[in-house]
Design a protein around this motif. Structure first.
Motif, PDB file in Angstrom:
ATOM      1  N   LEU A 153       0.834  -1.187   0.000  1.00  0.00           N
ATOM      2  CA  LEU A 153       0.000   0.000   0.000  1.00  0.00           C
ATOM      3  C   LEU A 153       0.875   1.246   0.000  1.00  0.00           C
ATOM      4  O   LEU A 153       1.824   1.332   0.775  1.00  0.00           O
ATOM      5  CB  LEU A 153      -0.889   0.019   1.247  1.00  0.00           C
ATOM      6  CG  LEU A 153      -1.676   1.296   1.532  1.00  0.00           C
ATOM      7  CD1 LEU A 153      -2.799   1.484   0.522  1.00  0.00           C
ATOM      8  CD2 LEU A 153      -2.221   1.273   2.954  1.00  0.00           C
ATOM      9  N   VAL A 154       0.541   2.193  -0.867  1.00  0.00           N
ATOM     10  CA  VAL A 154       1.082   3.549  -0.803  1.00  0.00           C
ATOM     11  C   VAL A 154      -0.139   4.449  -0.816  1.00  0.00           C
ATOM     12  O   VAL A 154      -0.998   4.337  -1.693  1.00  0.00           O
ATOM     13  CB  VAL A 154       2.027   3.871  -1.981  1.00  0.00           C
ATOM     14  CG1 VAL A 154       2.550   5.300  -1.863  1.00  0.00           C
ATOM     15  CG2 VAL A 154       3.189   2.880  -2.044  1.00  0.00           C
ATOM     16  N   ILE A 155      -0.219   5.343   0.186  1.00  0.00           N
ATOM     17  CA  ILE A 155      -1.424   6.152   0.339  1.00  0.00           C
ATOM     18  C   ILE A 155      -1.062   7.589   0.694  1.00  0.00           C
ATOM     19  O   ILE A 155      -0.133   7.837   1.474  1.00  0.00           O
ATOM     20  CB  ILE A 155      -2.380   5.526   1.384  1.00  0.00           C
ATOM     21  CG1 ILE A 155      -3.716   6.262   1.458  1.00  0.00           C
ATOM     22  CG2 ILE A 155      -1.717   5.384   2.740  1.00  0.00           C
ATOM     23  CD1 ILE A 155      -4.804   5.504   2.219  1.00  0.00           C
ATOM     24  N   ALA A 156      -1.808   8.511   0.102  1.00  0.00           N
ATOM     25  CA  ALA A 156      -1.670   9.943   0.376  1.00  0.00           C
ATOM     26  C   ALA A 156      -2.983  10.412   0.996  1.00  0.00           C
ATOM     27  O   ALA A 156      -3.932  10.743   0.286  1.00  0.00           O
ATOM     28  CB  ALA A 156      -1.373  10.705  -0.908  1.00  0.00           C
ATOM     29  N   PRO A 157      -3.075  10.420   2.341  1.00  0.00           N
ATOM     30  CA  PRO A 157      -4.309  10.856   2.996  1.00  0.00           C
ATOM     31  C   PRO A 157      -4.377  12.376   3.088  1.00  0.00           C
ATOM     32  O   PRO A 157      -3.511  13.007   3.672  1.00  0.00           O
ATOM     33  CB  PRO A 157      -4.207  10.220   4.387  1.00  0.00           C
ATOM     34  CG  PRO A 157      -2.728  10.089   4.630  1.00  0.00           C
ATOM     35  CD  PRO A 157      -2.085   9.913   3.280  1.00  0.00           C
ATOM     36  N   TYR A 158      -5.403  12.949   2.482  1.00  0.00           N
ATOM     37  CA  TYR A 158      -5.566  14.408   2.465  1.00  0.00           C
ATOM     38  C   TYR A 158      -6.104  14.926   3.779  1.00  0.00           C
ATOM     39  O   TYR A 158      -5.532  15.804   4.389  1.00  0.00           O
ATOM     40  CB  TYR A 158      -6.534  14.821   1.358  1.00  0.00           C
ATOM     41  CG  TYR A 158      -6.000  14.800  -0.051  1.00  0.00           C
ATOM     42  CD1 TYR A 158      -6.169  15.913  -0.866  1.00  0.00           C
ATOM     43  CD2 TYR A 158      -5.377  13.696  -0.595  1.00  0.00           C
ATOM     44  CE1 TYR A 158      -5.722  15.932  -2.171  1.00  0.00           C
ATOM     45  CE2 TYR A 158      -4.920  13.692  -1.895  1.00  0.00           C
ATOM     46  CZ  TYR A 158      -5.094  14.801  -2.694  1.00  0.00           C
ATOM     47  OH  TYR A 158      -4.650  14.803  -3.980  1.00  0.00           O
ATOM     48  N   GLU A 159      -7.298  14.433   4.163  1.00  0.00           N
ATOM     49  CA  GLU A 159      -7.906  14.906   5.403  1.00  0.00           C
ATOM     50  C   GLU A 159      -9.046  13.986   5.827  1.00  0.00           C
ATOM     51  O   GLU A 159      -9.639  13.300   5.013  1.00  0.00           O
ATOM     52  CB  GLU A 159      -8.416  16.334   5.288  1.00  0.00           C
ATOM     53  CG  GLU A 159      -9.647  16.509   4.444  1.00  0.00           C
ATOM     54  CD  GLU A 159     -10.180  17.953   4.453  1.00  0.00           C
ATOM     55  OE1 GLU A 159      -9.709  18.772   5.240  1.00  0.00           O
ATOM     56  OE2 GLU A 159     -11.083  18.234   3.662  1.00  0.00           O
ATOM     57  N   ALA A 160      -9.324  14.024   7.143  1.00  0.00           N
ATOM     58  CA  ALA A 160     -10.448  13.294   7.710  1.00  0.00           C
ATOM     59  C   ALA A 160     -11.637  14.242   7.823  1.00  0.00           C
ATOM     60  O   ALA A 160     -11.467  15.432   8.039  1.00  0.00           O
ATOM     61  CB  ALA A 160     -10.080  12.734   9.080  1.00  0.00           C
ATOM     62  N   ALA A 161     -12.832  13.689   7.681  1.00  0.00           N
ATOM     63  CA  ALA A 161     -14.049  14.489   7.806  1.00  0.00           C
ATOM     64  C   ALA A 161     -15.136  13.648   8.456  1.00  0.00           C
ATOM     65  O   ALA A 161     -15.268  12.452   8.177  1.00  0.00           O
ATOM     66  CB  ALA A 161     -14.516  14.982   6.437  1.00  0.00           C
ATOM     67  N   THR A 162     -15.917  14.283   9.309  1.00  0.00           N
ATOM     68  CA  THR A 162     -17.028  13.581   9.972  1.00  0.00           C
ATOM     69  C   THR A 162     -18.209  13.455   9.032  1.00  0.00           C
ATOM     70  O   THR A 162     -18.303  14.166   8.034  1.00  0.00           O
ATOM     71  CB  THR A 162     -17.475  14.339  11.244  1.00  0.00           C
ATOM     72  OG1 THR A 162     -17.945  15.622  10.849  1.00  0.00           O
ATOM     73  CG2 THR A 162     -16.342  14.485  12.227  1.00  0.00           C
ATOM     74  N   TRP A 163     -19.100  12.566   9.366  1.00  0.00           N
ATOM     75  CA  TRP A 163     -20.366  12.449   8.662  1.00  0.00           C
ATOM     76  C   TRP A 163     -21.298  13.498   9.248  1.00  0.00           C
ATOM     77  O   TRP A 163     -21.263  13.768  10.449  1.00  0.00           O
ATOM     78  CB  TRP A 163     -20.948  11.051   8.861  1.00  0.00           C
ATOM     79  CG  TRP A 163     -20.107  10.005   8.219  1.00  0.00           C
ATOM     80  CD1 TRP A 163     -19.099   9.290   8.814  1.00  0.00           C
ATOM     81  CD2 TRP A 163     -20.153   9.560   6.882  1.00  0.00           C
ATOM     82  NE1 TRP A 163     -18.522   8.435   7.920  1.00  0.00           N
ATOM     83  CE2 TRP A 163     -19.154   8.569   6.711  1.00  0.00           C
ATOM     84  CE3 TRP A 163     -20.937   9.903   5.780  1.00  0.00           C
ATOM     85  CZ2 TRP A 163     -18.927   7.928   5.502  1.00  0.00           C
ATOM     86  CZ3 TRP A 163     -20.699   9.252   4.581  1.00  0.00           C
ATOM     87  CH2 TRP A 163     -19.716   8.276   4.450  1.00  0.00           C
ATOM     88  N   ALA A 164     -22.141  14.068   8.436  1.00  0.00           N
ATOM     89  CA  ALA A 164     -23.080  15.097   8.914  1.00  0.00           C
ATOM     90  C   ALA A 164     -23.896  14.540  10.071  1.00  0.00           C
ATOM     91  O   ALA A 164     -24.476  13.462   9.980  1.00  0.00           O
ATOM     92  CB  ALA A 164     -24.002  15.535   7.771  1.00  0.00           C
TER      93      ALA A 164
END
Length: 167
Positions: A153-164
């Motif tokens: 795996l190679v991954i570029a995580p941008y950002e986390a966000a909650t569910w509304a």
């Protein structure tokens, strides 16, 4: 970047996972880079303006809560037969004016195949554009199956966000 300050950076991390199935091997690779508790939202491969790419571990993986969305670009390859290789890689180019860049992600069964695919895709994506780009960069990761399914795996995580309404 030449003409613009970098305000953010996207980490690019890599891991190997081993499991009883290819799915559990993928999950173990995500756990190894602290991303196993998110719902992945795979993005097209555009790097936002004034955003750098960190491969040295200077920028932490974004933090969120169990079940949050994780916006990311990733490459994943699995192997299930002893001796079979799994290679994954992400490459990128950045505009010299600081107004963003492009990621590409490729997977395959050999290091050479993935490297060539990354460099070819990046060259194709910038060909004929008026913008000037820095030299291509990339991160690759490989693993060999021994006796259980393996995942690179190679991954570029941008950002986390909650569910509304989730909090």
């Amino acid at each position: 970047m030449a003409n613009s300050a970098v305000y953010n950076a996207i980490p690019v991390v890599r891991a190997t996972g081993i499991g009883g199935t290819t799915l559990s091997a993928f999950h173990e690779a995500l756990v190894a880079v602290d991303l196993g508790h998110y719902n992945l939202v795979r993005l097209s491969s555009v790097i936002p303006p004034r955003t750098g790419v960190d491969t040295e571990g200077r920028v932490d993986v974004p933090v969120g809560q169990w079940g949050d969305k994780m916006y990311c670009v990733y490459a994943v390859q699995t192997a299930t037969e002893p001796g079979e290789q799994a290679w994954a890689g992400i490459g990128w180019v950045q505009r010299l004016d600081g107004k963003g860049g492009l990621f590409v992600e490729h997977e395959g069964t050999s290091e050479n195949f993935v490297r060539t695919a990354i460099l070819t895709s990046l060259a194709d994506l910038v060909a004929g554009r008026e913008d000037e780009y820095a030299a291509p960069e990339f991160v690759m990761h490989g693993a060999e199956c021994v006796d259980k399914p393996v995942c690179s795996l190679v991954i570029a995580p941008y950002e986390a966000a909650t569910w509304a309404g989730a909090r």
